[in-house]
Design an enzyme around this catalytic site. Structure first.
Site, mmCIF file in Angstrom:
data_model
loop_
_atom_site.group_PDB
_atom_site.id
_atom_site.type_symbol
_atom_site.label_atom_id
_atom_site.label_comp_id
_atom_site.label_asym_id
_atom_site.label_seq_id
_atom_site.Cartn_x
_atom_site.Cartn_y
_atom_site.Cartn_z
ATOM 1 N N CYS A 129 -14.078 -38.819 12.403
ATOM 2 C CA CYS A 129 -14.560 -39.092 11.041
ATOM 3 C C CYS A 129 -13.587 -39.955 10.242
ATOM 4 O O CYS A 129 -13.967 -40.597 9.264
ATOM 5 C CB CYS A 129 -14.812 -37.784 10.297
ATOM 6 S SG CYS A 129 -16.093 -36.802 11.081
ATOM 7 N N HIS A 159 -15.581 -39.593 2.939
ATOM 8 C CA HIS A 159 -16.346 -39.485 4.177
ATOM 9 C C HIS A 159 -17.500 -38.518 3.933
ATOM 10 O O HIS A 159 -17.319 -37.452 3.334
ATOM 11 C CB HIS A 159 -15.431 -38.949 5.285
ATOM 12 C CG HIS A 159 -16.178 -38.409 6.453
ATOM 13 N ND1 HIS A 159 -17.092 -39.172 7.148
ATOM 14 C CD2 HIS A 159 -16.169 -37.180 7.036
ATOM 15 C CE1 HIS A 159 -17.601 -38.423 8.117
ATOM 16 N NE2 HIS A 159 -17.071 -37.226 8.067
ATOM 17 N N ASN A 163 -24.284 -37.144 8.481
ATOM 18 C CA ASN A 163 -22.874 -37.456 8.761
ATOM 19 C C ASN A 163 -22.813 -38.402 9.956
ATOM 20 O O ASN A 163 -22.998 -37.977 11.098
ATOM 21 C CB ASN A 163 -22.124 -36.153 9.046
ATOM 22 C CG ASN A 163 -20.660 -36.382 9.385
ATOM 23 O OD1 ASN A 163 -20.238 -37.495 9.678
ATOM 24 N ND2 ASN A 163 -19.882 -35.318 9.358
HETATM 25 N N1 ACO Z 1 -30.597 -23.653 9.917
HETATM 26 C C1 ACO Z 1 -30.764 -22.383 9.529
HETATM 27 N N2 ACO Z 1 -29.811 -21.454 9.625
HETATM 28 C C2 ACO Z 1 -28.639 -21.816 10.152
HETATM 29 C C3 ACO Z 1 -28.388 -23.121 10.605
HETATM 30 C C4 ACO Z 1 -29.429 -24.055 10.468
HETATM 31 N N3 ACO Z 1 -29.312 -25.342 10.846
HETATM 32 N N4 ACO Z 1 -27.134 -23.196 11.071
HETATM 33 C C5 ACO Z 1 -26.609 -21.970 10.917
HETATM 34 N N5 ACO Z 1 -27.517 -21.135 10.385
HETATM 35 C C6 ACO Z 1 -27.356 -19.720 10.049
HETATM 36 C C7 ACO Z 1 -26.184 -19.072 10.707
HETATM 37 O O1 ACO Z 1 -26.536 -18.663 11.996
HETATM 38 C C8 ACO Z 1 -25.888 -17.920 9.774
HETATM 39 O O2 ACO Z 1 -26.780 -16.885 10.073
HETATM 40 P P1 ACO Z 1 -26.276 -15.340 10.004
HETATM 41 O O3 ACO Z 1 -25.845 -15.149 8.594
HETATM 42 O O4 ACO Z 1 -27.492 -14.592 10.379
HETATM 43 O O5 ACO Z 1 -25.152 -15.257 10.974
HETATM 44 C C9 ACO Z 1 -26.257 -18.461 8.411
HETATM 45 O O6 ACO Z 1 -27.092 -19.613 8.647
HETATM 46 C C10 ACO Z 1 -25.084 -18.881 7.550
HETATM 47 O O7 ACO Z 1 -24.125 -19.538 8.365
HETATM 48 P P2 ACO Z 1 -22.747 -19.978 7.766
HETATM 49 O O8 ACO Z 1 -21.848 -20.451 8.858
HETATM 50 O O9 ACO Z 1 -22.234 -18.922 6.849
HETATM 51 O O10 ACO Z 1 -23.200 -21.207 6.903
HETATM 52 P P3 ACO Z 1 -22.348 -21.993 5.872
HETATM 53 O O11 ACO Z 1 -22.863 -21.754 4.530
HETATM 54 O O12 ACO Z 1 -20.894 -21.833 6.147
HETATM 55 O O13 ACO Z 1 -22.765 -23.480 6.238
HETATM 56 C C11 ACO Z 1 -21.931 -25.363 7.429
HETATM 57 C C12 ACO Z 1 -22.545 -23.983 7.546
HETATM 58 C C13 ACO Z 1 -22.908 -26.258 6.685
HETATM 59 C C14 ACO Z 1 -21.668 -25.938 8.808
HETATM 60 C C15 ACO Z 1 -20.619 -25.187 6.651
HETATM 61 O O14 ACO Z 1 -19.779 -24.273 7.277
HETATM 62 C C16 ACO Z 1 -19.930 -26.453 6.435
HETATM 63 O O15 ACO Z 1 -20.344 -27.247 5.626
HETATM 64 N N6 ACO Z 1 -18.809 -26.666 7.136
HETATM 65 C C17 ACO Z 1 -18.106 -27.903 7.061
HETATM 66 C C18 ACO Z 1 -18.299 -28.562 8.311
HETATM 67 C C19 ACO Z 1 -18.935 -29.879 8.143
HETATM 68 O O16 ACO Z 1 -19.336 -30.340 7.099
HETATM 69 N N7 ACO Z 1 -18.967 -30.513 9.274
HETATM 70 C C20 ACO Z 1 -19.505 -31.772 9.348
HETATM 71 C C21 ACO Z 1 -18.479 -32.634 9.030
HETATM 72 S S1 ACO Z 1 -17.193 -32.551 10.051
HETATM 73 C C22 ACO Z 1 -16.422 -33.831 9.595
HETATM 74 O O17 ACO Z 1 -17.045 -34.815 9.369
HETATM 75 C C23 ACO Z 1 -15.091 -33.649 9.356
#
Ligand code: ACO
Length: 331
Positions: free
Chosen positions: A113, A258, A288
């Site tokens: 990234c 980013h 992304n």
């Molecule tokens: N659709 C529906 N539900 C989902 C999905 C989906 N696509 N993905 C996960 N879930 C579920 C999970 O299984 C979990 O269920 P559970 O509570 O029954 O276990 C629930 O949703 C919540 O999951 P969390 O991990 O708590 O979700 P969170 O609010 O943390 O969001 C996310 C996840 C969006 C990945 C977040 O952690 C995040 O933004 N992380 C940053 C990573 C990122 O942005 N990466 C991309 C960029 S990396 C880079 O460019 C550097």
């Protein structure tokens, strides 16, 4: 002498994938994706389309905007963590596709990234140390072939996407314009928190079934850890780059973070004390696209007239590695 951006360009695949399209293939929803990531739609290639073609289109646009022909380039720096082939990287293929007969260096750079910011730093160093006058810098990514588009892969499949952006960098004596400073970092202790174990983006999972079945072919991410580090490192790095240029956050006209996740960008904006109109986000439309997010955003801003000569622009990125960095420049 400083490096200035002479032209920008971008290209994304024609195929648009909306959140509802994903909900047909996995257990997810438009509401979940929008609220957690900000993304509404993204572009994915069709089978057979290649990343290099996106890089070529973005490069030609940037050259056109710079008023230059490919033959006038002195070097290419091509950032992608998903090259078409394991080797060689996309740089020499682009040189060939652009019909550049001169044997100019075509440098491949990964850095995920943060790829575009690192590529910019290499091009800037080459320009300032002499011998190079015009360098094409490309950020291009194909993530859609490295994701498990089933419920098992929904954690990453809803976030990542394909695209390319490019700039042509040239030297200028104008004291009011150009790249002022960089801040660059890496921390390999976190390498496996966002990674793909398998090979290049043209290789489909059907060709590597055993590894795909074990999940080793797919993009894997510890989202919470990525989030936690990104929201600290990006503002810290913007401040460090500004300090190197003798500036503070007060000077920022536009921040282009980013496009990892809208919530990450909002947290970075808040931490830096910036207003909404000082931060550019387009993840809603592109997802992304890794190394391509910043040059795509730069091109949109340039075309929309968001940037005037002399405006202070801060670019910042954080990604797999972890690697991160920032660049401050006067447009
Ligand atoms: N659709 C529906 N539900 C989902 C999905 C989906 N696509 N993905 C996960 N879930 C579920 C999970 O299984 C979990 O269920 P559970 O509570 O029954 O276990 C629930 O949703 C919540 O999951 P969390 O991990 O708590 O979700 P969170 O609010 O943390 O969001 C996310 C996840 C969006 C990945 C977040 O952690 C995040 O933004 N992380 C940053 C990573 C990122 O942005 N990466 C991309 C960029 S990396 C880079 O460019 C550097």
């Amino acid at each position: 002498m400083r490096s200035i951006i002479l032209g920008t360009g971008r290209a994304v695949p024609a195929r648009v994938v909306r959140n509802d399209d994903l909900a047909e293939r996995m257990e997810t929803s438009d509401e979940w994706i929008r609220s957690r990531t900000g993304i509404e739609e993204r572009h994915w290639i069709e089978p057979g389309e290649r990343g290099l073609e996106l890089g070529r289109r973005a490069a030609l646009e940037a050259l056109d905007r710079a008023g230059l022909a490919p033959a006038e380039l002195d070097a290419i720096v091509y950032a992608t963590s998903t090259p078409d082939h394991f080797l060689p990287g996309n740089g020499v293929y682009l040189q060939r596709e652009l019909g550049i007969d001169a044997t100019i260096p075509a440098i491949d750079l990964r850095m995920q990234c943060a790829g575009f910011i690192y590529a910019l730093s290499v091009a800037d160093a080459y320009l300032r140390t002499g011998g190079f006058r015009r360098i094409l810098v490309v950020g291009q990514e194909i993530q859609s072939t490295r994701m498990d588009v089933s419920t098992a892969g929904r954690y990453t499949a809803v976030i990542f996407a394909d695209g390319a952006g490019a700039v042509v960098l040239g030297g200028s004596d104008d004291p009011e314009r150009g790249i002022l400073a960089f801040d660059l970092h890496g921390d390999g202790r976190h390498a496996e928190k966002l990674w793909v174990e398998g090979p290049g983006s043209l290789v489909r999972p059907e060709q590597w079934p055993a590894q795909a079945a074990e999940g080793r072919y797919w993009l894997q991410m510890d989202g919470r850890e990525v989030f936690r580090h990104a929201v600290v490192r990006m503002p810290e790095s913007v401040r460090a780059a500004l300090a190197r240029a003798g500036l503070t956050t007060e000077a920022i006209k536009l921040l282009i973070p980013h496009q990892a996740n809208l919530r990450i960008s909002e947290a970075v904006q808040k931490e830096l004390g910036l207003r909404d109109e000082q931060t550019y986000n387009n993840i809603q439309r592109y997802g992304n696209t890794t190394a391509a997010t910043i040059p795509i955003a730069l091109d949109e801003c340039a075309r929309a007239g968001r940037l005037a000569p002399g405006d202070l622009v801060a670019l910042t990125a954080f990604g797999s590695g972890f690697v991160w960095g920032s660049c401050v420049l006067r447009w």
